[in-house]
Motif scaffolding. Sequence first.
Motif, mmCIF file in Angstrom:
data_model
loop_
_atom_site.group_PDB
_atom_site.id
_atom_site.type_symbol
_atom_site.label_atom_id
_atom_site.label_comp_id
_atom_site.label_asym_id
_atom_site.label_seq_id
_atom_site.Cartn_x
_atom_site.Cartn_y
_atom_site.Cartn_z
ATOM 1 N N ALA A 1 0.866 -1.180 0.000
ATOM 2 C CA ALA A 1 0.000 0.000 0.000
ATOM 3 C C ALA A 1 0.897 1.222 0.000
ATOM 4 O O ALA A 1 2.013 1.185 0.528
ATOM 5 C CB ALA A 1 -0.891 0.005 1.244
ATOM 6 N N TYR A 2 0.439 2.288 -0.637
ATOM 7 C CA TYR A 2 1.162 3.545 -0.512
ATOM 8 C C TYR A 2 0.234 4.735 -0.649
ATOM 9 O O TYR A 2 -0.786 4.673 -1.318
ATOM 10 C CB TYR A 2 2.330 3.661 -1.500
ATOM 11 N N ASP A 3 0.628 5.777 0.029
ATOM 12 C CA ASP A 3 -0.031 7.075 -0.053
ATOM 13 C C ASP A 3 0.707 7.818 -1.163
ATOM 14 O O ASP A 3 1.877 8.189 -1.008
ATOM 15 C CB ASP A 3 0.131 7.774 1.301
ATOM 16 N N HIS B 1 3.120 12.108 -1.948
ATOM 17 C CA HIS B 1 4.473 12.642 -2.093
ATOM 18 C C HIS B 1 5.369 11.772 -2.978
ATOM 19 O O HIS B 1 6.590 11.760 -2.821
ATOM 20 C CB HIS B 1 5.106 12.858 -0.712
ATOM 21 N N HIS C 1 -2.861 6.555 -5.327
ATOM 22 C CA HIS C 1 -2.613 5.719 -4.148
ATOM 23 C C HIS C 1 -2.758 4.238 -4.490
ATOM 24 O O HIS C 1 -3.292 3.886 -5.541
ATOM 25 C CB HIS C 1 -3.628 6.072 -3.065
ATOM 26 N N ALA C 2 -2.330 3.394 -3.569
ATOM 27 C CA ALA C 2 -2.556 1.958 -3.722
ATOM 28 C C ALA C 2 -2.894 1.360 -2.371
ATOM 29 O O ALA C 2 -2.266 1.674 -1.357
ATOM 30 C CB ALA C 2 -1.327 1.270 -4.309
ATOM 31 N N ARG C 3 -3.917 0.512 -2.392
ATOM 32 C CA ARG C 3 -4.271 -0.280 -1.206
ATOM 33 C C ARG C 3 -3.827 -1.723 -1.416
ATOM 34 O O ARG C 3 -3.697 -2.466 -0.465
ATOM 35 C CB ARG C 3 -5.785 -0.276 -1.005
ATOM 36 N N PRO D 1 7.323 6.156 5.960
ATOM 37 C CA PRO D 1 5.997 5.920 6.545
ATOM 38 C C PRO D 1 4.842 5.995 5.553
ATOM 39 O O PRO D 1 3.734 5.593 5.884
ATOM 40 C CB PRO D 1 5.858 7.012 7.609
ATOM 41 N N ASP D 2 5.079 6.478 4.329
ATOM 42 C CA ASP D 2 3.973 6.563 3.382
ATOM 43 C C ASP D 2 3.891 5.370 2.442
ATOM 44 O O ASP D 2 3.189 5.404 1.427
ATOM 45 C CB ASP D 2 3.962 7.894 2.605
ATOM 46 N N MET D 3 4.610 4.306 2.779
ATOM 47 C CA MET D 3 4.406 3.062 2.053
ATOM 48 C C MET D 3 4.561 1.891 3.005
ATOM 49 O O MET D 3 5.192 2.005 4.057
ATOM 50 C CB MET D 3 5.343 2.945 0.854
ATOM 51 N N GLN D 4 3.994 0.755 2.614
ATOM 52 C CA GLN D 4 3.868 -0.342 3.560
ATOM 53 C C GLN D 4 3.723 -1.667 2.814
ATOM 54 O O GLN D 4 2.960 -1.744 1.852
ATOM 55 C CB GLN D 4 2.595 -0.074 4.385
ATOM 56 N N PHE E 1 -9.109 17.971 5.036
ATOM 57 C CA PHE E 1 -8.512 16.697 5.431
ATOM 58 C C PHE E 1 -8.562 15.666 4.302
ATOM 59 O O PHE E 1 -7.890 14.655 4.352
ATOM 60 C CB PHE E 1 -9.194 16.151 6.688
ATOM 61 N N ARG F 1 -8.002 16.585 1.072
ATOM 62 C CA ARG F 1 -7.463 17.207 -0.138
ATOM 63 C C ARG F 1 -6.505 16.327 -0.936
ATOM 64 O O ARG F 1 -6.376 16.505 -2.140
ATOM 65 C CB ARG F 1 -6.793 18.546 0.203
ATOM 66 N N TYR G 1 -6.785 12.921 -0.922
ATOM 67 C CA TYR G 1 -7.323 11.559 -0.962
ATOM 68 C C TYR G 1 -8.663 11.406 -1.693
ATOM 69 O O TYR G 1 -9.071 10.287 -1.994
ATOM 70 C CB TYR G 1 -7.461 11.026 0.467
ATOM 71 N N TYR H 1 -7.277 5.002 -6.464
ATOM 72 C CA TYR H 1 -6.603 3.961 -5.678
ATOM 73 C C TYR H 1 -6.539 2.676 -6.485
ATOM 74 O O TYR H 1 -7.584 2.197 -6.947
ATOM 75 C CB TYR H 1 -7.391 3.669 -4.382
#
Lengths: 249, 249
Positions: free
Chosen positions: A9-11, A14, A57-59, A86-89, A124, A126, A128, A241
């Motif tokens: 997953a990633y936000d 950035h 994004h990706a879930r 922290p913005d990827m996992q 909050f 903006r 997503y 996403y």
Amino acid sequence: MVRWKATIAYDGTHFSGWQVQPGKRTVQGELEKGLTKLHKGKNKKVVASGRTDAHVHARGQVVHFDSGLQIAGDRWPWAFASVLPPDMQVLSAVPVSDDFHARHDAKAKEYRYFLRVGPEHDLFQRHYVYHAYKNTFDHASVQRSLQLLVGTHDFSAFCASNTPVQNKVRTLDCATYMHIAENAWCFRLQGNGFLYNMVRIIVGTAIDIGLRRLNVEDMGRILQSRDRREAGKTAPGHGLYLWKVYYAP
Amino acid sequence: MVRWKATIAYDGTHFSGWQVQPGKRTVQGELEKGLTKLHKGKNKKVVASGRTDAHVHARGQVVHFDSGLQIAGDRWPWAFASVLPPDMQVLSAVPVSDDFHARHDAKAKEYRYFLRVGPEHDLFQRHYVYHAYKNTFDHASVQRSLQLLVGTHDFSAFCASNTPVQNKVRTLDCATYMHIAENAWCFRLQGNGFLYNMVRIIVGTAIDIGLRRLNVEDMGRILQSRDRREAGKTAPGHGLYLWKVYYAP
């Protein structure tokens, strides 16, 4: 050496998208940097199911990579957590056969696109959710228009015009539009493959229908035209996403 | 010159709190910079209902400022939008009497604190919801423990120890804990005034009760002790939202 299939997953806020580009912060770049760190500096590569653009994004993006490390599947997320920003996992990892390929073997993908409709901005969301600043929006027509796209079609009209891909026939298994919360709506598109910007151009066109700049029937006409210029704008990346990638069991 | 009461929202992630500090990005600093820009460089000040700490968010912070500009109430949000960064927003503005004071006249405040409970991390919530990585959590005890705090008490035990304030008696009108979505819980605290870090120390102590490091009855004992060392840790700022400030009608 074992081949691993990892779900990540990633936000996208950035990141300049998935693919490594010189001087840019990319998801692939950060993932390979982390993996290389876990391998004591030995250069490692990853292959994804497909690229995603800047701010997308990706879930449930899926990648594969090869490793000689003795790490059990359920420990990979922890190992990655120690080296990734922290913005990827990494959500999970499973060992697969040596010939598994995250891109070639993907059977289908699901994308979701989140939309806010209404005059009030919510800061909050903006990064997503895409915001259409309108009071009146024809949600029922959006819903109906999407049904015209389900099936096997030449989706040239919904493909960025600078794409080198020749065959633009794809099968869309599912295209729904759901009310998920106050002022919040979600597009869900699932298919066997997506052309470059296809989801975002479909969503941009559907939004034009919601705003009554186009009619429901225009969606069918645009599809038939196979002409990118007939469709609506490419909707912004930050509402999109990559939700899930499907493989043969 | 007209005095304006404005309600503002901000995403606290990239702010070093409310109050102006040299070399730091603060909400007050950005708001005054924007207001000064609207006044063609004439230095403008704003007064808030109270400070918020680094990473703490606001959905309904209230400020006052004086202006000679001919801007109607419903146009202020648009005027501010042209000069403020995207992580803050003026939601509304109304003209008030010249002696209105955002801090002195505040009758009550509501804070909310968002908590995620469960082993799975959600990176999209990392700046907005505090995550307790546990499978077992005694939600019912958290709920009951909060009831012991409702009423008028000396809240010294729930106040950062370095606070110069003498009188630590406050009235908590409401303290609830609600299940709002899968794995998601929300504390809601409303009172006539809050000491420094009071909400975050109450939440930190309640989380210890949820994790069964403390019992429900400990909440009452800690309150009675008036000793900060008896309470739990200060919960992180990023789960906290200044939700609403109440004034006499």
